[in-house]
Design an enzyme around this catalytic site. Structure first.
Site, PDB file in Angstrom:
ATOM      1  N   GLY A  42       0.825  -1.207   0.000  1.00 58.57           N
ATOM      2  CA  GLY A  42       0.000   0.000   0.000  1.00 58.57           C
ATOM      3  C   GLY A  42       0.852   1.246   0.000  1.00 58.57           C
ATOM      4  N   ALA A  46      -0.834   5.944   4.841  1.00 57.17           N
ATOM      5  CA  ALA A  46      -0.225   5.058   5.828  1.00 57.17           C
ATOM      6  C   ALA A  46       0.971   4.317   5.213  1.00 57.17           C
ATOM      7  CB  ALA A  46      -1.262   4.069   6.351  1.00 57.17           C
ATOM      8  N   GLY A  47       0.755   3.703   4.061  1.00 57.79           N
ATOM      9  CA  GLY A  47       1.800   2.880   3.444  1.00 57.79           C
ATOM     10  C   GLY A  47       2.997   3.704   2.992  1.00 57.79           C
ATOM     11  N   HIS A 268     -21.345   8.814   6.197  1.00 58.39           N
ATOM     12  CA  HIS A 268     -21.046  10.247   6.242  1.00 58.39           C
ATOM     13  C   HIS A 268     -22.293  11.047   5.887  1.00 58.39           C
ATOM     14  CE1 HIS A 268     -19.075  14.047   5.650  1.00 58.39           C
ATOM     15  NE2 HIS A 268     -17.891  13.532   5.901  1.00 58.39           N
ATOM     16  N   SER A 286     -17.221  17.650   1.639  1.00 60.63           N
ATOM     17  CA  SER A 286     -16.432  17.594   2.877  1.00 60.63           C
ATOM     18  C   SER A 286     -17.176  18.099   4.111  1.00 60.63           C
ATOM     19  CB  SER A 286     -15.171  18.434   2.688  1.00 60.63           C
ATOM     20  OG  SER A 286     -14.540  18.619   3.919  1.00 60.63           O
ATOM     21  N   ARG A 339     -20.342  12.481  12.907  1.00 65.00           N
ATOM     22  CA  ARG A 339     -20.999  12.009  11.683  1.00 65.00           C
ATOM     23  C   ARG A 339     -22.143  11.030  11.936  1.00 65.00           C
ATOM     24  NH1 ARG A 339     -15.390  11.328   8.249  1.00 65.00           N
ATOM     25  NH2 ARG A 339     -15.080  13.567   8.098  1.00 65.00           N
ATOM     26  N   HIS A 421     -18.799   5.660   3.935  1.00 69.58           N
ATOM     27  CA  HIS A 421     -17.624   6.512   3.739  1.00 69.58           C
ATOM     28  C   HIS A 421     -16.326   5.915   4.284  1.00 69.58           C
ATOM     29  CE1 HIS A 421     -15.285  10.145   3.483  1.00 69.58           C
ATOM     30  NE2 HIS A 421     -15.078  10.162   4.784  1.00 69.58           N
ATOM     31  N   ARG A 455     -15.494   7.333  13.734  1.00 72.69           N
ATOM     32  CA  ARG A 455     -14.304   8.175  13.576  1.00 72.69           C
ATOM     33  C   ARG A 455     -14.705   9.641  13.459  1.00 72.69           C
ATOM     34  NH1 ARG A 455     -11.899  10.698   9.273  1.00 72.69           N
ATOM     35  NH2 ARG A 455     -12.994   9.556   7.630  1.00 72.69           N
ATOM     36  N   LEU A 461      -6.614  10.753   8.490  1.00 72.85           N
ATOM     37  CA  LEU A 461      -5.287  11.126   7.982  1.00 72.85           C
ATOM     38  C   LEU A 461      -4.304  11.178   9.150  1.00 72.85           C
ATOM     39  CD1 LEU A 461      -6.243  13.941   5.422  1.00 72.85           C
ATOM     40  CD2 LEU A 461      -6.044  11.487   5.051  1.00 72.85           C
TER      41      LEU A 461
HETATM   42  C1  LIG Z   1     -13.887  11.345  -0.286  1.00 76.68           C
HETATM   43  C2  LIG Z   1     -13.107  11.146   0.967  1.00 76.68           C
HETATM   44  C3  LIG Z   1     -12.659  12.231   1.693  1.00 76.68           C
HETATM   45  C4  LIG Z   1     -11.956  12.052   2.875  1.00 76.68           C
HETATM   46  N1  LIG Z   1     -11.512  13.150   3.555  1.00 76.68           N
HETATM   47  C5  LIG Z   1     -10.817  12.976   4.702  1.00 76.68           C
HETATM   48  C6  LIG Z   1     -10.325  14.098   5.418  1.00 76.68           C
HETATM   49  O1  LIG Z   1     -10.518  15.237   5.022  1.00 76.68           O
HETATM   50  N2  LIG Z   1      -9.631  13.871   6.549  1.00 76.68           N
HETATM   51  C7  LIG Z   1      -9.386  12.615   7.019  1.00 76.68           C
HETATM   52  O2  LIG Z   1      -8.729  12.475   8.050  1.00 76.68           O
HETATM   53  N3  LIG Z   1      -9.823  11.534   6.338  1.00 76.68           N
HETATM   54  C8  LIG Z   1     -10.519  11.682   5.197  1.00 76.68           C
HETATM   55  N4  LIG Z   1     -10.971  10.585   4.514  1.00 76.68           N
HETATM   56  C9  LIG Z   1     -10.539   9.244   4.942  1.00 76.68           C
HETATM   57  C10 LIG Z   1      -9.094   9.009   4.493  1.00 76.68           C
HETATM   58  O3  LIG Z   1      -8.895   9.551   3.208  1.00 76.68           O
HETATM   59  C11 LIG Z   1      -8.724   7.533   4.440  1.00 76.68           C
HETATM   60  O4  LIG Z   1      -9.149   6.896   5.605  1.00 76.68           O
HETATM   61  C12 LIG Z   1      -7.209   7.374   4.339  1.00 76.68           C
HETATM   62  O5  LIG Z   1      -6.713   8.125   3.258  1.00 76.68           O
HETATM   63  C13 LIG Z   1      -6.821   5.919   4.185  1.00 76.68           C
HETATM   64  O6  LIG Z   1      -5.450   5.855   3.982  1.00 76.68           O
HETATM   65  P1  LIG Z   1      -4.694   4.456   3.902  1.00 76.68           P
HETATM   66  O7  LIG Z   1      -3.274   4.767   3.594  1.00 76.68           O
HETATM   67  O8  LIG Z   1      -4.992   3.665   5.099  1.00 76.68           O
HETATM   68  O9  LIG Z   1      -5.376   3.695   2.680  1.00 76.68           O
HETATM   69  P2  LIG Z   1      -5.576   4.115   1.132  1.00 76.68           P
HETATM   70  O10 LIG Z   1      -5.312   5.551   0.875  1.00 76.68           O
HETATM   71  O11 LIG Z   1      -6.892   3.550   0.753  1.00 76.68           O
HETATM   72  O12 LIG Z   1      -4.441   3.336   0.399  1.00 76.68           O
HETATM   73  C14 LIG Z   1      -4.484   1.955   0.206  1.00 76.68           C
HETATM   74  C15 LIG Z   1      -3.239   1.544  -0.558  1.00 76.68           C
HETATM   75  O13 LIG Z   1      -3.204   0.127  -0.601  1.00 76.68           O
HETATM   76  C16 LIG Z   1      -3.006  -0.311  -1.939  1.00 76.68           C
HETATM   77  N5  LIG Z   1      -3.652  -1.618  -2.039  1.00 76.68           N
HETATM   78  C17 LIG Z   1      -4.919  -1.968  -1.702  1.00 76.68           C
HETATM   79  N6  LIG Z   1      -5.087  -3.300  -1.842  1.00 76.68           N
HETATM   80  C18 LIG Z   1      -3.903  -3.783  -2.270  1.00 76.68           C
HETATM   81  C19 LIG Z   1      -3.427  -5.082  -2.582  1.00 76.68           C
HETATM   82  N7  LIG Z   1      -4.187  -6.175  -2.443  1.00 76.68           N
HETATM   83  N8  LIG Z   1      -2.155  -5.208  -3.037  1.00 76.68           N
HETATM   84  C20 LIG Z   1      -1.338  -4.124  -3.171  1.00 76.68           C
HETATM   85  N9  LIG Z   1      -1.729  -2.879  -2.842  1.00 76.68           N
HETATM   86  C21 LIG Z   1      -3.001  -2.718  -2.411  1.00 76.68           C
HETATM   87  C22 LIG Z   1      -3.583   0.756  -2.810  1.00 76.68           C
HETATM   88  O14 LIG Z   1      -2.954   0.704  -4.081  1.00 76.68           O
HETATM   89  C23 LIG Z   1      -3.203   2.003  -2.001  1.00 76.68           C
HETATM   90  O15 LIG Z   1      -1.880   2.361  -2.328  1.00 76.68           O
HETATM   91  C24 LIG Z   1     -11.696  10.751   3.346  1.00 76.68           C
HETATM   92  C25 LIG Z   1     -12.153   9.647   2.624  1.00 76.68           C
HETATM   93  C26 LIG Z   1     -12.867   9.836   1.463  1.00 76.68           C
HETATM   94  C27 LIG Z   1     -13.401   8.655   0.739  1.00 76.68           C
END
Ligand SMILES: Cc1cc2nc3c(=O)[nH]c(=O)nc-3n(C[C@H](O)[C@H](O)[C@H](O)COP(=O)(O)OP(=O)(O)OC[C@H]3O[C@@H](n4cnc5c(N)ncnc54)[C@H](O)[C@@H]3O)c2cc1C
Length: 659
Positions: A42, A46-47, A268, A286, A339, A421, A455, A461
């Protein structure tokens, strides 16, 4: 004997825990002398942050993502902002207050010690990102600006217009790229993890599919970290990016990692309502808009009916006939209630017939008062791109003046409705972010930690970057310290053979069903079942019906699916079929958990358990635990294992956003 989960929380009063814990670290070696390999799956916030940090610390990192660039991870979608307890506004914020708000926002179902650590490192995240050049909004005098998000009475959200996720991801990507350049991170784009390989009880590698060639490949390492995001797309329609899936997490679950609190799904309140049967994605407006936008429906049923019939418009309804129901019900927090509370309140109004669009499933988000008070220029500076996005989708510009009643200007309101969401549930992790499989770690949205049953806005984030930059790089060393003497496991071991054979057999199975239905048609039906029976309002009877329908539909998937093309080369339909197979497992897990939790808390609302005013009714006596599920094979009910929650610093009480 009941299974006991060790969450590895160090002893001591909460504020001391993390400090003591950090003192344990011993492997940090900035001189790059380590020979330990870590797979990070990922490249979302986070990743990418974890891979960059581990690379910088000297580990050899293999980093994979399904997109063609880490910059296209779903995290890019985050709009509103990221929380931190900097107290720049001098409005009484503190680490303790962020900790308290998060625990309360999560309806007292989060692990207290984790949340304290999160609040503590929140400030470091902002410093880290500013150092990377993330262009956070600033005040006229140059200080970083803040706005408010739900569930807080202070202004602690840092933002970059409505593109916070994108800017943070670009910051993390620049650090990641530096490590790629330094040859500490090897990046594999368009690779999908299909299975985790376990050798002698420890995660030692993964099987990944090259999405371009269709080939399966083996990767071996001393530890595996998954950062693969949430499972919101189980519901088909959600605000998540189309590619979001839970395949990696579900496969880890099948291999023995416990899955925690799956029923805690966030709906949401401010999304653009569903507008047809052909839709495959929902758009979030948002939560930051609730700083200046006011949510309302008409007071009179006849006005609501006229709005639904299209014979009246929102701006024709004068102030005295508007019901600002959140301000009415929750005077202390008003439009900025969390929310789950705001979503249920919208549903309650719509269920009573006060909904405002042609389906009756929408409420207004109105900027008239704030535009009249501050001017359109100020509102556009704050939310310009969100207004433009809304106009692009609906052809209505919320800054257009539409009417004047008694000298007061009324602008065109947005129409919004709740939608799936975010998922608070996820792979169970201990305090060190390690799963029940030694050597397998989970970070970001794909783990269950920190947010409890709900949450707060702008905290995902914060958690993803806390995990990636400041927690995992330290905690993983406790595990790796004992691994330094072990050679890396070669990929020709029988465990790798077996895992690869299993993945190949599944691909063949899906390709050879050769039925009549497309992946999307079945996924859409699953989404309907999830929304109808496992959605915003759940009942025991509905959940049982939902489970039965899911079983039947899964049979249909197993016997009547059609995947065009071949398994060699790029086959997007095949990839979607693999994801859908796992959404079935996930959907059932959500329903099992919801059925077992005979209470309402946060995002999990069981209609049988509510107060007379329609608020969630928790049962702390019987459900004050993390519900963890162990896989017991396809078609079988998983086993529930409980991690009791222990609160030392915060008094558990009923949430109150009224006064
Ligand atoms: C529209 C929207 C707006 C948001 N706004 C906010 C905000 O303003 N503030 C806030 O705090 N949060 C917000 N959130 C929530 C937040 O964006 C997410 O919870 C957060 O970005 C998740 O990050 P992550 O790194 O855990 O996962 P993701 O960003 O989902 O990344 C997942 C990664 O894993 C990879 N991956 C997935 N499955 C596999 C696999 N099997 N093999 C290899 N790679 C894989 C993908 O390619 C990607 O790189 C929002 C969410 C949405 C939908």
């Amino acid at each position: 004997m009941a299974k006991v989960l060790d969450s590895k929380i160090p002893a001591g009063p909460v504020p001391e825990k993390w400090k003591e814990y950090k003192a344990h670290q011993r492997l940090v070696n900035p001189k790059n002398k380590l020979k330990l390999d870590v797979i990070v799956v990922g490249t979302g916030l986070a990743g990418a942050s974890a891979a960059a940090s581990l690379g910088e610390m000297g580990f050899n990192v293999i980093n994979l993502c399904i997109q063609d660039s880490p910059r296209r991870a779903h995290s890019i979608a985050a709009q509103g902002g990221i929380n931190a307890a900097k107290n720049y506004q001098n409005d009484g914020d503190s680490v303790y207050r962020l900790f308290y708000d998060t625990v309360k926002g999560g309806d007292y179902r989060a692990r207290e010690a984790n949340v304290y650590r999160l609040a503590e490192v929140s400030n470091n995240i902002i410093d880290q990102c500013v150092a990377q050049g993330v262009p956070f909004a600033r005040e006229y005098g140059g200080m970083l600006a803040n706005r408010s998000f739900g569930g807080a009475q202070v202004s602690r959200t840092f933002y970059a217009k409505g593109q916070t996720g994108q800017q943070l991801l670009l910051g993390a990507y620049s650090s990641l790229s530096a490590q790629v350049q330094a040859k500490k991170v090897k990046l594999y784009t368009r690779y999908e993890m299909e299975d985790v390989v376990i050798v002698d009880g420890r995660a030692r590698g993964i099987i990944a599919k090259n999405l371009v060639t269709g080939q399966l490949e083996r990767f071996s390492a001393n530890a595996v970290v998954i950062a693969t995001g949430g499972y919101g797309n189980t519901y088909f329609l959600s605000t998540n990016a189309m590619g979001c899936n839970c395949t990696a997490a579900v496969q880890c679950y099948r291999k023995g990692a416990y899955f925690a609190n799956p029923s805690y799904v966030q709906i949401h309140p401010t999304c653009i309502p569903v507008h047809g049967d052909k839709q495959s994605k929902l758009t979030l407006m948002s939560e930051s808009l609730r700083n200046d936008g006011r949510i309302w429906v008409p007071k009179k049923l006849e006005d609501a009916k006229a709005l639904q019939a299209g014979t009246k418009q929102g701006w024709e309804i004068p102030e005295e006939d508007r019901d600002y129901y959140l301000e009415r019900r929750y005077p202390a927090f008003g439009n900025l209630v969390p929310r789950d509370v705001a979503s249920r309140a919208a549903k309650e109004r719509c269920d009573k017939g006060f909904g405002v669009n042609n389906t009756g499933l929408a409420v207004f988000l109105d900027f008239s008062e704030s535009i009249n008070r501050l001017g359109l220029d100020v509102i556009m500076q704050r939310y310009g791109n969100l207004f433009e996005m809304y106009e692009e989708i609906t052809d209505v510009f919320p800054g257009d003046v539409a009417n004047e009643i008694n000298g007061v200007k009324y602008y065109k309101p947005m129409m919004i409705y709740p939608a799936i969401h975010y998922t608070m549930g996820g792979i169970w992790v201990d305090y060190e972010l390690q799963t029940t499989i030694p050597g397998l770690f989970a970070i970001g949205e794909c783990n269950f930690s920190d947010h409890g049953a709900n949450r707060l806005g702008a905290s995902a984030l914060m958690q993803g970057l806390a995990d990636g930059y400041f927690v995992l790089p330290y905690t993983i060393q406790n595990y790796l310290a004992d691994q330094a003497v072990w050679p890396k496991v070669p990929t020709d071991r029988p465990e790798f053979d077996e895992a690869e054979k299993g993945v190949a057999a599944e691909i063949d199975r899906l390709m050879n069903i050769k039925g009549k239905r497309s992946v999307d048609s079945i996924h859409k039906e699953l989404g309907h079942i999830m929304w109808e029976y496992v959605g915003m309002g759940r009942t025991a009877e509905g959940l049982k019906t939902g489970l039965k329908k899911m079983h039947e539909l899964e049979k249909e998937f197993d016997t009547n699916l059609f995947v065009p093309g071949t398994k060699e080369g790029l086959n997007v339909e095949l990839d979607k079929a693999i994801h859908l197979r796992d959404f079935f497992t996930m959907g059932q897990l959500v329903a099992f958990d919801a059925l077992s939790r005979n209470e309402s808390c946060g995002g999990h609302f069981r209609e049988e358990y509510q107060t007379e005013e329609g608020e969630a009714k928790r049962d702390d006596e019987n459900y004050f635990y993390v519900g963890c599920w162990e896989y017991k094979g396809k078609g079988n009910e998983p086993e529930l294992i409980k991690e009791p929650l222990e609160y030392e610093a915060i008094k558990v009480q009923t949430r109150n956003y009224k006064n």
